[in-house]
Design a protein around this motif. Structure first.
Motif, PDB file in Angstrom:
ATOM      1  N   LEU A   1       1.025  -1.261   0.092  1.00 37.76           N
ATOM      2  CA  LEU A   1       0.003   0.392   0.486  1.00 37.76           C
ATOM      3  C   LEU A   1       0.540   0.854  -0.127  1.00 37.76           C
ATOM      4  N   GLU A   2       0.362   2.102  -0.634  1.00 39.27           N
ATOM      5  CA  GLU A   2       0.696   3.521  -0.542  1.00 39.27           C
ATOM      6  C   GLU A   2       0.717   4.260   0.531  1.00 39.27           C
ATOM      7  N   VAL A   3       1.977   4.505   1.456  1.00 41.54           N
ATOM      8  CA  VAL A   3       1.031   5.077   2.381  1.00 41.54           C
ATOM      9  C   VAL A   3       0.870   6.931   2.763  1.00 41.54           C
ATOM     10  N   LEU A   4       0.102   7.721   3.090  1.00 38.06           N
ATOM     11  CA  LEU A   4       0.071   9.405   2.894  1.00 38.06           C
ATOM     12  C   LEU A   4      -0.286   9.814   3.958  1.00 38.06           C
ATOM     13  N   LYS A   5       0.440  11.071   4.614  1.00 41.76           N
ATOM     14  CA  LYS A   5       0.495  11.589   5.800  1.00 41.76           C
ATOM     15  C   LYS A   5       0.317  12.629   5.854  1.00 41.76           C
ATOM     16  N   ALA A   6      -0.615  13.537   6.425  1.00 38.63           N
ATOM     17  CA  ALA A   6      -0.858  14.688   6.188  1.00 38.63           C
ATOM     18  C   ALA A   6      -1.104  15.181   7.615  1.00 38.63           C
TER      19      ALA A   6
ATOM     20  N   ALA B   1      -2.038  12.646  10.567  1.00 36.66           N
ATOM     21  CA  ALA B   1      -2.798  11.546  10.054  1.00 36.66           C
ATOM     22  C   ALA B   1      -1.551  10.700   9.749  1.00 36.66           C
ATOM     23  N   VAL B   2      -1.946   8.789   9.520  1.00 38.22           N
ATOM     24  CA  VAL B   2      -1.491   8.133   8.497  1.00 38.22           C
ATOM     25  C   VAL B   2      -2.836   7.895   7.763  1.00 38.22           C
ATOM     26  N   ASP B   3      -2.742   7.947   5.856  1.00 32.47           N
ATOM     27  CA  ASP B   3      -4.076   6.781   5.145  1.00 32.47           C
ATOM     28  C   ASP B   3      -3.160   5.776   4.854  1.00 32.47           C
ATOM     29  N   TYR B   4      -3.982   4.591   3.997  1.00 31.77           N
ATOM     30  CA  TYR B   4      -3.383   3.876   3.302  1.00 31.77           C
ATOM     31  C   TYR B   4      -3.841   4.044   2.011  1.00 31.77           C
ATOM     32  N   PHE B   5      -3.240   4.029   0.650  1.00 32.33           N
ATOM     33  CA  PHE B   5      -4.006   3.620  -0.789  1.00 32.33           C
ATOM     34  C   PHE B   5      -3.542   2.047  -0.859  1.00 32.33           C
TER      35      PHE B   5
ATOM     36  N   LEU C   1      -8.630   4.237  -0.448  1.00 33.92           N
ATOM     37  CA  LEU C   1      -8.590   3.934   0.256  1.00 33.92           C
ATOM     38  C   LEU C   1      -8.600   2.561   2.132  1.00 33.92           C
ATOM     39  N   ILE C   2      -7.292   1.944   2.086  1.00 35.11           N
ATOM     40  CA  ILE C   2      -7.747   1.032   3.080  1.00 35.11           C
ATOM     41  C   ILE C   2      -7.246   1.594   4.787  1.00 35.11           C
TER      42      ILE C   2
END
Length: 72
Positions: free
Chosen positions: A42-47, A50-54, A61-62
């Motif tokens: 998964l691609e890890v999205l940080k902003a 917060a940490v999200d997974y795509f 989004l997962i």
């Protein structure tokens, strides 16, 4: 997070940020976030803290609760 197990001795890993340590065989593994549907990384999205997974394979989004971490 679900338990993650050592690929060599199958003991539960002690989880740290981004890694897991096996108390039985003393090895440290990097943990990779994988999609629960297709098992691809998964691609890890940080902003803003917060940490999200795509999933780039069409699963979008997962949820953090559904991400499967695999020792690499």
């Amino acid at each position: 997070m679900k338990n993650v197990y050592c690929p060599d001795c199958n003991a539960a890993l002690e989880l740290c940020t981004g890694s897991g340590r096996c108390a039985a065989c003393h090895k440290v593994y990097r943990l990779e976030a994988r999609c629960p549907v297709c098992q691809q990384p998964l691609e890890v999205l940080k902003a803003c803290g917060a940490v999200d997974y795509f999933c780039r394979n069409g699963h979008g989004l997962i949820s953090k609760k559904r991400v499967e971490f695999t020792p690499v």
